[in-house]
Design an enzyme around this catalytic site. Sequence first.
Site, short mmCIF file in Angstrom:
data_model
loop_
_atom_site.label_atom_id
_atom_site.label_comp_id
_atom_site.label_asym_id
_atom_site.label_seq_id
_atom_site.Cartn_x
_atom_site.Cartn_y
_atom_site.Cartn_z
N ARG A 63 5.95 7.02 0.40
CA ARG A 63 5.28 6.64 1.66
C ARG A 63 6.25 6.67 2.83
O ARG A 63 7.47 6.52 2.65
CB ARG A 63 4.70 5.22 1.47
N THR B 106 0.84 -1.18 0.00
CA THR B 106 0.00 0.00 0.00
C THR B 106 0.88 1.24 0.00
O THR B 106 1.87 1.26 0.73
CB THR B 106 -0.86 0.01 1.28
N ASN C 92 -4.25 -8.29 4.09
CA ASN C 92 -4.11 -6.90 4.54
C ASN C 92 -3.98 -5.91 3.40
O ASN C 92 -4.38 -4.77 3.52
CB ASN C 92 -2.88 -6.80 5.46
N GLU D 235 9.71 -7.72 -2.86
CA GLU D 235 10.29 -6.67 -3.69
C GLU D 235 11.75 -6.96 -3.98
O GLU D 235 12.27 -6.52 -5.01
CB GLU D 235 10.16 -5.31 -3.01
C1 LIG Z 1 8.72 -5.34 2.24
C2 LIG Z 1 7.24 -5.15 2.30
N1 LIG Z 1 6.54 -5.34 1.16
C3 LIG Z 1 5.20 -5.22 1.18
C4 LIG Z 1 4.57 -4.87 2.31
C5 LIG Z 1 3.08 -4.65 2.30
N2 LIG Z 1 2.33 -5.65 3.03
C6 LIG Z 1 1.90 -5.41 4.27
S1 LIG Z 1 0.97 -6.63 4.88
C7 LIG Z 1 1.11 -7.50 3.45
C8 LIG Z 1 0.35 -8.75 3.22
C9 LIG Z 1 0.52 -9.72 4.27
O1 LIG Z 1 -0.21 -10.82 3.89
P1 LIG Z 1 -0.20 -12.11 4.77
O2 LIG Z 1 1.18 -12.40 5.24
O3 LIG Z 1 -0.87 -13.20 4.04
O4 LIG Z 1 -1.02 -11.68 6.05
P2 LIG Z 1 -2.58 -11.34 6.16
O5 LIG Z 1 -2.71 -9.90 5.89
O6 LIG Z 1 -3.29 -12.21 5.19
O7 LIG Z 1 -2.91 -11.66 7.56
C10 LIG Z 1 1.90 -6.84 2.53
C11 LIG Z 1 2.23 -7.33 1.19
C12 LIG Z 1 5.34 -4.67 3.46
N3 LIG Z 1 4.79 -4.33 4.63
N4 LIG Z 1 6.65 -4.83 3.43
#
Ligand SMILES: Cc1ncc(C[n+]2csc(CCOP(=O)(O)OP(=O)(O)O)c2C)c(N)n1
Length: 1302
Positions: free
Chosen positions: A210, A127, A1124, A160
């Site tokens: 961000r 995000t 999320n 990433e």
């Molecule tokens: C390096 C990095 N890339 C992307 C994100 C964005 N991000 C935050 S939460 C998330 C998804 C997490 O998904 P999951 O582990 O399946 O947990 P859920 O939200 O389903 O509980 C992402 C991609 C981040 N915080 N850090």
Amino acid sequence: MIFAYTWRGAKNGINTIRSPDINLARKLIVQNSRSRAFNKRIVAGATPPDGAAIPLALYEVPAAAPNSNVAATSCSNILPFSSPSGTAANKPLETPSAANKAPMDGNEAAAAIAYAVSDVSFIYPITPSTVMGELVDQWSAEGRTNVFGNVMSVTEMESETGAAGALHGALAAGSLSTTFTCSQGLLLMVPNMYKIAGELTPCVLHVTARALAKHALSIFGDHQDVMAVRQTGWAMLCSHSVQEAHDLALVSHLATLRSSVPFLHFFDGFRTSHEINTIETIDNAAIKELLSQPIYADAIRHHRQRALNPTHPHQRGTAQGSDVYFQCAEAANPFYDRAFDHVVQAMEEVSAITGRSYKPYEYVGAPDADRVIVLMGSGSQAVEEAVHFMNDNGHKVGVIKVRLFRPWHSDSFLGCLPASVRRVCVLDRTKESGSAGEPLYQQVAAGLHEAEISHPDMPRRFIVGGRFGLASKEFLPSHAVACFENLEQHQPMRDFSVGIVDDVTRRSLPPSQLLPPGVSSLPPGTVQCLFWGVGGDGTVGANKEAIKIIASNTPLSAQAYFQYDAHKSGGVTVSHLRFGPEKIAAPYLVQQADYMAVNHQSYMAKYDILASLKPGGVLVLNTTFTTVESLTKYLPDKVKRQLAVLKPRLYLIDAWSVARDSGLGSKHVNMVMQIVFFNLSGVLPIDKATSLLKKSISKAYERKGPQVVSKNHAAVDAAISALQSVDIPAAWGRVETPAALVHPNPPAKVQSGSRWEFMETVAKPMLALEGDKLPVSVFSPEGFVPPGTTLLEKRAVAAQVPLWKAQNCTQCNVCALVCPHAAIRPVLAQLHELDAAGGAPASFDTIAATGHGLAGLQYRIQVSPYDCTGCDLCTNACTVDALEIAPMENLAEAEIANWEFASQLPVRDNLMDRSSVKGSQLQQPLMEFSGACEGCGETPYVKLLTQLFGDRLIIANATGCSSIWGGSAPSNPYTTNADGYGPAWANSLLEDNAQFGLGIATGTVQRRQALRRHVQGVLEAPAEAAPISGDLRDALSRWSDHWDEPEVANVVAKELQPLLEREKDAAPAIRELYGERDMLHKPSTWIIGGDGWAYDIGFGGLDHVLASGENVNILVLDTELYSNTGGQRSKATPMSAVAKFAAGGNARPKKDLGAIAMSYGDVYVASTSLHANYVQVVKAMTEAERYPGVSLVLCYSPCMQHGINAGLCSAVDESKMAVETGYWPLYRYNPSIKEDASHHRFQLDSKKLKGSISQIFAHENRFQILERKAPEVAKHMHGVMDESVHERFNKFKQMAAGDGSV
Ligand SMILES: Cc1ncc(C[n+]2csc(CCOP(=O)(O)OP(=O)(O)O)c2C)c(N)n1
Ligand code: SF4
Ligand code: SF4
């Protein structure tokens, strides 16, 4: 040829400006149209000989402002930089050929260009840049072609780090590649950014700038991330608006091809990425024509020719020594030296096809300004508004908008600084603690200094730097005025902040005297609207549609921006809409609304909503109190008085009833409120608005099926007749009414100490949406927060809550186990506590408790109405009909009193074995009332964990839903027991959670081992060296014998606390022991995260921890997608499911993480489903915790993103079906079991398969989407899945019989 622009000034009659440049002429018009200096504008004069008309409407503006010179002065200042020769600027310009007006947000604006000019993209969600990845994935799935006639190849990566690596590879192979990211994602790209730049590779990275995770994570916008990569060798181009995100995206792609320097194109996260604005889009045909010019054709050919290819091989990325590395690094200088000219040329080319001119540094303001502000990003629009305001009021100020940050071009920057300027204020949207100033300030200061040294005649400028807008903090024109006012001071403040109150280091600027916040300086005719919605009620989506309808079907320009609070669902959303005859630039929230809709009546009491309603504006309230009499009783006095003063046109509607009667369920009031808006605003004829809204509903809800579409249509049809206009009684300014039902008083036990203080000073203002007003001094500088603040939140979001029917209850406690919010609990009481003297409310019915150890006690199931979300899971889980859902208003009063009474009874948690289902629920949940979605499938697992081991839990939590509902300021759901013990919780990052948890475990073990050695030393020392009591000696000796067994050690540790307190001064060794006394307690370390973390980005670390043999526990909350960030595919996503980033249905099978973990042989592994098998999950967690090595517990977690047709309330049945059909297997693999004929490490807890997994496909929208879109593909994939489910089950049966290897 000369273009003329003529206008009538307020004081000085007719004025004319002449320009040889049509773009300049246009610019002048836009400049002047914003000025308050004219009472009438005339766009006339010489029509360009080519017949092109200057597109600007005529309209009346309010009375003249004092100074009418502004327009003329600002006009003569907009001088173009000297153009490099042979550029498009010298060619005759044509009228914009591709002026397709369209409403879109910054993400779409940038992604559209990226898609048009790139062949390959690697994506990963974060995000607020995720949308760009989702769009290119969707366009690719739809087969859209780019300007080269290719469909973009889009690949989701595991992180990433992976996206940057793959991008580097694709570039090395000669493809035109791009990606999108921000914040933590951008940080993970740094190593490859150096490589890509080091190899001088043309490439564009689009970034929604961000904040970074420091003392806290924030998804909101500032420049911390881009400033953290400014040293990597990438050119950095900043877009200041949605239109620029489109235009400068193209400039970036052109400039990178021209220069061979990679470009980071960035714009403000949320403020620009998520602002919908009416922009003019660039036609692909125009881009194609541009790219067909020899300079680009050659650049692309050159990029391909120097790619890795065995037919003309070369080597790259070799190692170099001290003899040559340095020289090689300097060899790239000419490319950077030329890059500025390339940017200018690309900007001019884009101007030529769009009619919008851009400069790397642009000055706007008085030509003889004495003060200027310099800044980058969307904030420049607020400063520009302030500049016009100030100049209209007799000041002489200006702004320099910085678009090109790297490579910095001092001459060009200084070239646009008027000679008259004496004072400069540089504003950075970032914070570099400990620096001598933030990066833009340093850059400008260095440039000025060098210029002053080399031109001694040049006037000396006073320069100050300040910070604004971190994490999307509002930055208003009034803040910019405050900066100008600061410059006027004898000693202007340096290193300041603006927009906050810093009462600690006193570095913040005072509010502006000239332009107080809230006073609008927007173009006349701009209509501003606010819609207060409830998270998940569809208000935001409906407003997105509304603004698109307005922008596409009227000549008006439109802008929309959306605000959310920290809750996953049921929180507050505020939609800010503006529309009007002129372009809307205001990059800040609506301060004074002409139209306000309040979608939940409770907001009138909870928040100071009316503070942002314009006097005489329109107010629409969704309420069940639809008569003046009932409303008079309901509304608090303060609100009635406000209404009496503001005198809005007040309308009432019971939108819940309209929605319910249309079959939508009462929550979804969005379309009802939307058609009401169209009806009252009159922005479109109501018939046309209705038909357009219905059309947009059909499109938006197509994915959810035809029934949802027709129910929404029905709601639209029924809405208007339910609307009623109400006259505000004059008496409302005076009457006294009882306060509305909102928050009960907090229980006495939390009214002291830091938690209570935090609640009063920080949390309560934040919950009232007044966090912006909090000063610096109330915050802990390290970002630490006390636990248990959700206890006092009392969100009261449920319309219906469960009511206990004692006569049917079997006392199984399952309702409490499944409740995601810990809002329903079993209560045990002594009879004497329940008599009148005990203070029990009359309705506090109980029954005799049953079960071993509970004899003589009374039992009750108690709900907390204000903490319940009304998800209905508990009533569905109850198999004996002992709970029924009932309207809140029927039972709130009695049940709130009952809950408060129950909360004061002693917690009787030592009567039953806590590792049984019933016993676990007699433990106090130490995670309660989180902001997770109603019915969330993740929270019950974590709540159970806190019931099993909460007083000794340390949690390392990966970023994801569980970190957001687990700790979003000010809502901290982890809490403490009566001893003050409870989970210690921390979130490091998404990618490193396993390692973070391992570090915690290792650090803890190391400290405890040292403590034990110390204790042994004390015990072995001569009595005079450690003169302690016999009690203390005895306890220390018992502790030393059992220090690693929590059941014993933690009991002794508790016993030791008062003894050490008493004897701490007996000897230095005891004092030392006293200092480490919190390590006497043996903690249980749990590493928690979602599947995105465990299967993808964190898998490398997770795998390392699995292999470590350390005593740590891992809990994976498997929602089968990235919940999320809005539901993107992870490697846990099942085949055929449609998720974001898998728009065409996931083509690959789900990864088997359990099998990978079991392959180590010494890792405890369990696959669980709490809703399907309560006993198994309790057993699995207990065994995992006891296992003295690594344990992995996989948890099937139904999520709202699954689109369960009957809703998450049916997650219990859905999960049972998932287990019965083999979709989700239940098993435990326990390496501590010694294999023999009758004991097996692998135990299959699933029973015989029943039914078919097609039942799951039929129940969940994630599978149905593909069935609707591509039935043949779906059929094939479902067949493959069915087969593999049976294969896996047979393998498990063999393993459970001891004859299958793991
Ligand atoms: C390096 C990095 N890339 C992307 C994100 C964005 N991000 C935050 S939460 C998330 C998804 C997490 O998904 P999951 O582990 O399946 O947990 P859920 O939200 O389903 O509980 C992402 C991609 C981040 N915080 N850090
Ligand atoms: S309705 Fe949902 S939130 Fe409320 S008590 Fe039941 S399970 Fe908990
Ligand atoms: S996991 Fe799903 S249901 Fe739970 S909070 Fe996240 S999005 Fe909501």
